[in-house]
Design an enzyme around this catalytic site. Sequence first.
Site, short mmCIF file in Angstrom:
data_model
loop_
_atom_site.label_atom_id
_atom_site.label_comp_id
_atom_site.label_asym_id
_atom_site.label_seq_id
_atom_site.Cartn_x
_atom_site.Cartn_y
_atom_site.Cartn_z
N HIS A 201 -21.99 42.49 1.86
CA HIS A 201 -21.16 41.40 2.35
C HIS A 201 -21.61 40.12 1.66
O HIS A 201 -22.80 39.92 1.44
CB HIS A 201 -21.35 41.22 3.87
N GLU B 54 -22.25 31.77 8.96
CA GLU B 54 -22.90 33.08 8.91
C GLU B 54 -24.42 32.96 8.77
O GLU B 54 -25.17 33.77 9.33
CB GLU B 54 -22.32 33.90 7.75
N ASN C 10 -18.80 49.51 1.56
CA ASN C 10 -18.83 48.88 0.23
C ASN C 10 -20.12 48.11 -0.05
O ASN C 10 -20.11 47.11 -0.76
CB ASN C 10 -17.59 48.00 0.04
#
Length: 140
Positions: A121, A132, A118
């Site tokens: 992120h 992250e 997809n």
Amino acid sequence: MPAERTLILVKPDGVRRGLVGEVIRRIESKGYKIAALRMLTADKDLLATHYAEHQGKPFYEPLLEFMSSGPIVAMIAEGQRVIEGFRSLAGVTDPTLASPGSIRGDLARDQGTKVVQNIVHGSDSVESAQREIKIFFPNL
Ligand code: IDP
Ligand code: MG
């Protein structure tokens, strides 16, 4: 208020399909600032840390396999409410259901693979973003 930051990845499918510029264009057109950017091929250790919350799920191993299958582009984007703003630009996880107008809705579809491919992120909370960003930009 200080600007919020989020971690954005263009996944290997996005890089392979030449969509890095298109993703950046949408982020910048919305008015967010790209504060840092790097291209890398992530190894499974790094990805296991990044995707720790998904360990044990049926798509976990395919996810690590897919995410390490080629180069990705990691970015820090900055701006007021950029975390929810980018999630909205990206669209929902399943590209078949993601709204037209969103990155996933416009640029991705079901490929019949074990893991959903997809394109992007984006961090889902302030805590995830901080965690992250440290993984992909240890110095920032
Ligand atoms: P998100 O990327 O929209 O935040 P997460 O639930 O955090 O979605 O899942 C991480 C990634 O794992 C997704 O972007 C997608 O690539 C993959 N994924 C999530 N749920 C499924 C699923 O039910 N089947 C296959 N792949 C999935
Ligand atoms: Mg997520």
